[in-house]
Write an enzyme that holds these catalytic residues in place. Structure first.
Site, PDB file in Angstrom:
ATOM      1  N   LYS A 157      25.770 -10.505  -4.454  1.00  0.00           N
ATOM      2  CA  LYS A 157      24.966 -10.813  -3.267  1.00  0.00           C
ATOM      3  C   LYS A 157      23.662 -11.487  -3.712  1.00  0.00           C
ATOM      4  O   LYS A 157      23.692 -12.585  -4.200  1.00  0.00           O
ATOM      5  CB  LYS A 157      24.709  -9.530  -2.472  1.00  0.00           C
ATOM      6  CG  LYS A 157      25.978  -8.699  -2.226  1.00  0.00           C
ATOM      7  CD  LYS A 157      26.773  -9.115  -1.001  1.00  0.00           C
ATOM      8  CE  LYS A 157      28.222  -8.710  -1.019  1.00  0.00           C
ATOM      9  NZ  LYS A 157      28.530  -7.325  -0.744  1.00  0.00           N
ATOM     10  N   SER A 176      26.357  -3.945   6.429  1.00  0.00           N
ATOM     11  CA  SER A 176      26.592  -5.380   6.291  1.00  0.00           C
ATOM     12  C   SER A 176      26.861  -6.116   7.601  1.00  0.00           C
ATOM     13  O   SER A 176      26.662  -7.317   7.664  1.00  0.00           O
ATOM     14  CB  SER A 176      27.732  -5.624   5.306  1.00  0.00           C
ATOM     15  OG  SER A 176      28.877  -4.901   5.693  1.00  0.00           O
ATOM     16  N   HIS A 202      23.677  -4.671  -0.232  1.00  0.00           N
ATOM     17  CA  HIS A 202      22.855  -5.620   0.528  1.00  0.00           C
ATOM     18  C   HIS A 202      21.365  -5.285   0.481  1.00  0.00           C
ATOM     19  O   HIS A 202      20.567  -5.949   1.131  1.00  0.00           O
ATOM     20  CB  HIS A 202      23.322  -5.688   1.984  1.00  0.00           C
ATOM     21  CG  HIS A 202      24.598  -6.450   2.156  1.00  0.00           C
ATOM     22  ND1 HIS A 202      24.645  -7.828   2.157  1.00  0.00           N
ATOM     23  CD2 HIS A 202      25.876  -6.034   2.284  1.00  0.00           C
ATOM     24  CE1 HIS A 202      25.896  -8.222   2.304  1.00  0.00           C
ATOM     25  NE2 HIS A 202      26.661  -7.149   2.388  1.00  0.00           N
TER      26      HIS A 202
HETATM   27  C1  LIG Z   1      30.004  -6.763  -0.838  1.00  0.00           C
HETATM   28  C2  LIG Z   1      30.055  -5.316  -0.792  1.00  0.00           C
HETATM   29  C3  LIG Z   1      30.823  -4.580  -1.703  1.00  0.00           C
HETATM   30  C4  LIG Z   1      31.694  -5.262  -2.728  1.00  0.00           C
HETATM   31  O1  LIG Z   1      30.920  -5.857  -3.722  1.00  0.00           O
HETATM   32  P1  LIG Z   1      31.527  -6.967  -4.679  1.00  0.00           P
HETATM   33  O2  LIG Z   1      30.632  -6.951  -5.853  1.00  0.00           O
HETATM   34  O3  LIG Z   1      31.488  -8.262  -3.942  1.00  0.00           O
HETATM   35  O4  LIG Z   1      32.917  -6.547  -5.015  1.00  0.00           O
HETATM   36  C5  LIG Z   1      30.774  -3.209  -1.647  1.00  0.00           C
HETATM   37  N1  LIG Z   1      30.014  -2.564  -0.740  1.00  0.00           N
HETATM   38  C6  LIG Z   1      29.264  -3.238   0.174  1.00  0.00           C
HETATM   39  C7  LIG Z   1      28.424  -2.486   1.142  1.00  0.00           C
HETATM   40  C8  LIG Z   1      29.264  -4.627   0.173  1.00  0.00           C
HETATM   41  O5  LIG Z   1      28.536  -5.283   1.062  1.00  0.00           O
END
Ligand SMILES: *Cc1c(COP(=O)(O)O)cnc(C)c1O
Length: 395
Positions: free
Chosen positions: A243, A185, A213
């Site tokens: 996302k 990320s 992502h």
């Molecule tokens: C955003 C994210 C999460 C958390 O996801 P949510 O659904 O927003 O709780 C977990 N792992 C990664 C790699 C992320 O980018």
């Protein structure tokens, strides 16, 4: 008068003094490619809403309809009385979309990682993690009973390092679990999943890939397993609806027995209320839109390719990014902050990412591309980057 919580005041003041506190801007109305922030319209370059589906008419309508048919809340945790027909339908849709036998939907991606990972390895087992894995994975590993010396970290995307640890751990431990983000990320690079799954198979280890992502982005939206053609090789593929899908929620996909186990063992599933109908219906509609309207993923990538090419032509360094996460490297934190402030003057909203989220000399503006932007928006943004980059002394 002092109170038992006065220490929080002191700790908070320290955060403020060091500039590590959050002062989130206020978005008035919907989050979309252009939105109202602090009273004026801005080009949004830092949301995770890659495909702009949070405001898609079909997704919004599905949400409204579900409130009429199913109400506002689910009434309970899933295993007791909170298991509605639409929860099951969504999971069938996810499994089909992911080309896997079964899938399970959680309230968030964080709830998947923090609830399921602790159940996948015990005291005498091992967990091997990529150095740059997401914080929710780190918390999941901490909550597992795995002994400290059996939790290891390999250098980012370093397959030689992974193999060394696999060799050692599989020799001395009963079960070994390899965990990696699919798309990282902060840098927007991709884990070499074909090599990870091959090595894991060779050493008899399980694989857990967090594709938060990659979903909605890679391989026409189907994610990293599909991108590398190794869907069936990943034991646990986790992901998020917060996302690209533009809603909220988490998922894990894989074999049916894994999903049965996850449902019955994850504490975030057993002890936390299931997601409300409007959310579930929106997630389902979002997958349907992704499948029936390929133009969103296409414009996400054409915007990404255009922006990356042009920002590099201005002299900016975008690191190792291969995805719509485009870090614009600034160096020291004050440079990133100056650039972000200049961008805001040009009505472009992109936040600086500074220490401790990244190394002190790797501060950046992390651009998250959106399918909802047009060329004019991107040119306005690029113009802002050019002017701001010059005043901040970056280009
Ligand atoms: C955003 C994210 C999460 C958390 O996801 P949510 O659904 O927003 O709780 C977990 N792992 C990664 C790699 C992320 O980018």
């Amino acid at each position: 008068m002092t109170t038992p919580t006065d220490w929080m005041k002191k700790e908070y003041n320290d955060l403020v003094k060091n500039g590590f506190d959050w002062k989130p801007p206020v978005i008035t109305g919907a989050s979309s490619a252009r939105c109202i922030i602090n009273g004026t319209e801005k080009i949004m370059l830092c949301a995770n809403n890659y495909l702009n589906l949070s405001t898609h008419p079909k997704v919004k309508q599905a949400s409204k309809n579900a409130v009429d048919t199913h109400g506002a809340g689910s009434g309970s945790v899933r295993p007791i009385a909170g298991n509605m027909d639409i929860h099951n339908q969504l999971e069938e849709t996810i499994a089909r979309f992911k080309n896997r036998e079964a899938a399970l939907y959680y309230q968030t991606g964080f709830a998947v990682n923090s609830g399921l990972i602790p159940q996948l390895a015990g005291k005498e087992d091992a967990i091997i993690s990529d150095q740059l894995n997401h914080g929710s994975i780190i918390d999941g590993v901490r909550l597992s009973g795995v002994k400290k010396e059996n939790r290891t970290i390999y250098p980012h995307n370093d397959m030689g390092g992974l193999e060394d640890q696999l060799r050692t751990m599989t020799k001395k431990c009963e079960k070994t679990l390899v965990i990696s983000d699919g798309v990282f990320s902060m840098d927007g690079d991709i884990a070499p999943l074909d090599e990870i799954t091959k090595l894991a198979r060779e050493y008899g280890a399980m694989t857990y890939i967090d594709d938060c992502h990659g979903e909605g982005v890679l391989a026409g939206g189907r994610g990293i397993g599909s991108h590398f053609g190794v869907e069936d090789e990943v034991d646990m593929e986790s992901g998020s609806f917060s996302k690209a899908f533009g809603v909220v929620g988490g998922l894990v996909a894989g074999e049916k027995h894994m999903v049965d186990y996850a449902f019955n063992k994850s504490r975030t599933m057993l002890l936390s209320g299931s997601a409300p109908p409007a959310t579930i219906a929106a997630c389902m509609a979002s997958i349907e839109v992704l499948e029936s309207e390929p133009q969103h993923v296409e414009s996400l990538w054409s915007n990404t390719n255009y922006f990356r090419k042009e920002i590099q032509a201005l002299g900016f360094d975008t690191g190792v990014s291969e995805t719509p996460i485009i870090p614009v490297m600034c160096g020291e934190s004050h440079r990133a902050k100056t650039l972000s402030a200049e961008l805001l003057d040009h009505n472009v909203f992109a936040l600086p990412i500074v220490f401790p989220m990244v190394a002190r000399d790797k501060c950046r503006i992390r651009v998250m591309m959106s399918a909802g932007l047009n060329k004019e928006d991107l040119d306005i943004a690029l113009n802002g980057f050019e002017k701001g980059g010059k005043s901040a002394g970056i280009i």
